[in-house]
Every structure is written in structure tokens, then in C-alpha cells.
Write a protein that holds these residues in place. Structure first.
Motif, PDB file in Angstrom:
ATOM      1  N   SER A  58      -2.633   9.537   6.549  1.00 50.57           N
ATOM      2  CA  SER A  58      -3.828   9.251   5.747  1.00 50.57           C
ATOM      3  C   SER A  58      -4.947   8.781   6.664  1.00 50.57           C
ATOM      4  O   SER A  58      -4.705   8.426   7.818  1.00 50.57           O
ATOM      5  N   TYR A 104       0.854  -1.189   0.000  1.00 53.18           N
ATOM      6  CA  TYR A 104       0.000   0.000   0.000  1.00 53.18           C
ATOM      7  C   TYR A 104       0.885   1.232   0.000  1.00 53.18           C
ATOM      8  O   TYR A 104       1.558   1.535   0.979  1.00 53.18           O
ATOM      9  N   LYS A 162      -9.241  11.753  11.791  1.00 56.21           N
ATOM     10  CA  LYS A 162      -8.700  11.297  10.513  1.00 56.21           C
ATOM     11  C   LYS A 162      -7.342  11.883  10.162  1.00 56.21           C
ATOM     12  O   LYS A 162      -6.654  11.357   9.302  1.00 56.21           O
ATOM     13  N   LYS A 192      -9.557   0.875   1.760  1.00 52.06           N
ATOM     14  CA  LYS A 192     -10.738   1.414   2.456  1.00 52.06           C
ATOM     15  C   LYS A 192     -12.013   0.796   1.900  1.00 52.06           C
ATOM     16  O   LYS A 192     -12.886   0.368   2.651  1.00 52.06           O
ATOM     17  N   THR A 193     -12.117   0.709   0.579  1.00 55.17           N
ATOM     18  CA  THR A 193     -13.297   0.099  -0.056  1.00 55.17           C
ATOM     19  C   THR A 193     -13.451  -1.351   0.379  1.00 55.17           C
ATOM     20  O   THR A 193     -14.552  -1.789   0.734  1.00 55.17           O
ATOM     21  N   SER A 216      -2.357   7.154  -2.647  1.00 56.72           N
ATOM     22  CA  SER A 216      -3.782   7.288  -2.316  1.00 56.72           C
ATOM     23  C   SER A 216      -4.659   6.252  -3.014  1.00 56.72           C
ATOM     24  O   SER A 216      -5.648   5.798  -2.448  1.00 56.72           O
ATOM     25  N   ALA A 217      -4.318   5.834  -4.235  1.00 59.08           N
ATOM     26  CA  ALA A 217      -5.144   4.848  -4.944  1.00 59.08           C
ATOM     27  C   ALA A 217      -5.164   3.509  -4.208  1.00 59.08           C
ATOM     28  O   ALA A 217      -6.219   2.884  -4.064  1.00 59.08           O
ATOM     29  N   SER A 218      -4.018   3.074  -3.705  1.00 56.91           N
ATOM     30  CA  SER A 218      -3.968   1.783  -3.008  1.00 56.91           C
ATOM     31  C   SER A 218      -4.703   1.863  -1.668  1.00 56.91           C
ATOM     32  O   SER A 218      -5.384   0.916  -1.270  1.00 56.91           O
ATOM     33  N   PHE A 219      -4.588   2.999  -0.971  1.00 52.74           N
ATOM     34  CA  PHE A 219      -5.312   3.144   0.295  1.00 52.74           C
ATOM     35  C   PHE A 219      -6.815   3.267   0.053  1.00 52.74           C
ATOM     36  O   PHE A 219      -7.622   2.813   0.865  1.00 52.74           O
ATOM     37  N   SER A 220      -7.193   3.857  -1.062  1.00 53.70           N
ATOM     38  CA  SER A 220      -8.610   3.937  -1.417  1.00 53.70           C
ATOM     39  C   SER A 220      -9.185   2.541  -1.648  1.00 53.70           C
ATOM     40  O   SER A 220     -10.294   2.231  -1.208  1.00 53.70           O
ATOM     41  N   LYS A 221      -8.428   1.687  -2.320  1.00 51.75           N
ATOM     42  CA  LYS A 221      -8.868   0.300  -2.538  1.00 51.75           C
ATOM     43  C   LYS A 221      -8.974  -0.449  -1.212  1.00 51.75           C
ATOM     44  O   LYS A 221      -9.911  -1.222  -1.006  1.00 51.75           O
ATOM     45  N   ILE A 268      -6.762   6.023   6.486  1.00 50.61           N
ATOM     46  CA  ILE A 268      -6.632   4.609   6.849  1.00 50.61           C
ATOM     47  C   ILE A 268      -5.526   4.419   7.892  1.00 50.61           C
ATOM     48  O   ILE A 268      -5.701   3.674   8.855  1.00 50.61           O
TER      49      ILE A 268
END
Length: 133
Positions: free
Chosen positions: A105, A46, A100, A56-57, A49-54, A107
Motif C-alpha cells: 500500500s 490498521y 508508492k 494517511k488523512t 484500505s479504509a484504516s490506511f486511508s484514515k 502508506i
């Protein structure tokens, strides 16, 4: 039914599932600088931001409906309002309110908050109608 707010320690720390959870979140927390025994988020793959967004999802997809609804990463000025909003959450529904911006970040901040809950004993696991929460 009123939501339980007491933080009673589990009867036995010998439960293998509890030991696995404590091992990961407390002793091997992937937030950089929180634990020196585990792998970092970066080592898990990770980064950015894209990997942390995934992540989180994926975490929210596996959460209960009540937890998804009551997931409230908060700015400092929002904490009081967000804590007030969960006062109406009824047991066995779940919630997650945390600062937060505690880490780099959202997460990372959430994982650090979970780690701190274990470190300071502010957690509880209960059964409600055969469902563990």
C-alpha cells in the motif's frame, strides 16, 4: 534561499527525540518484513484500505502546508517528473517523493522509504527561523 541537500549526520545521537524516531522507523518499522522488533500495522489495528486511508488523512493533517502540497507518492514512471517538480521547493519547505508501489500500500511504501532513509543515512534535521524541519 537554496534548499539544503546535504545529508549531514546529527552532531549527537544522544538526543532522546532522535532516538525515539530512529527506534520506531528503523528498528520497529511497522511494515511487515522490515523489522522483527516492532508491531506490524495489523497489530496497531490498521488492516484494509479504509484504516490506511484514515491513517494517511491523520498524517497529512498533522503535516506542514508545504509537505501536504509536496506529498507525491509516485509510480515508477512518475518518479523523474516528481523529483524534478520538487527542485523548486525552497528551504525550509518540505517534500515527500517516494515509490508508492514498493510495498502493498502507499502508506506501507512511505514508511518503508522513511525506514530506508534512516538505514542509509539519507536524512537531515535542521532549524530554520526556530522551526525544526
Amino acid at each position: 534561499m537554496k534548499y539544503k541537500t546535504s545529508f549531514v549526520n546529527p552532531d549527537k545521537l544522544t538526543n532522546k527525540n532522535l532516538q525515539t524516531i530512529i527506534q520506531f522507523y528503523l528498528f520497529e518499522c511497522p511494515v511487515e518484513g522490515k523489522s522483527y522488533r516492532g508491531k506490524s500495522f495489523k497489530e496497531y489495528g490498521y488492516n484494509g484500505s479504509a484504516s490506511f486511508s484514515k491513517l494517511k488523512t491523520a498524517l497529512l493533517d498533522s503535516a506542514t502546508l508545504s509537505l501536504r502540497k509536496n506529498y507525491k507518492p509516485s509510480k515508477k514512471e512518475e518518479l523523474k517528473q516528481n523529483y524534478a517538480s520538487i527542485e523548486t521547493v525552497c528551504y525550509p519547505d518540505e517534500y515527500c517523493v517516494f515509490l508508492k508501489s514498493y510495498e502493498k500500500s502507499v502508506i506501507r511504501s512511505m514508511f518503508a522509504a522513511i525506514r530506508n532513509a534512516f538505514a542509509h543515512g539519507s536524512y537531515n534535521v535542521e532549524k530554520y527561523k526556530k522551526t525544526r524541519i
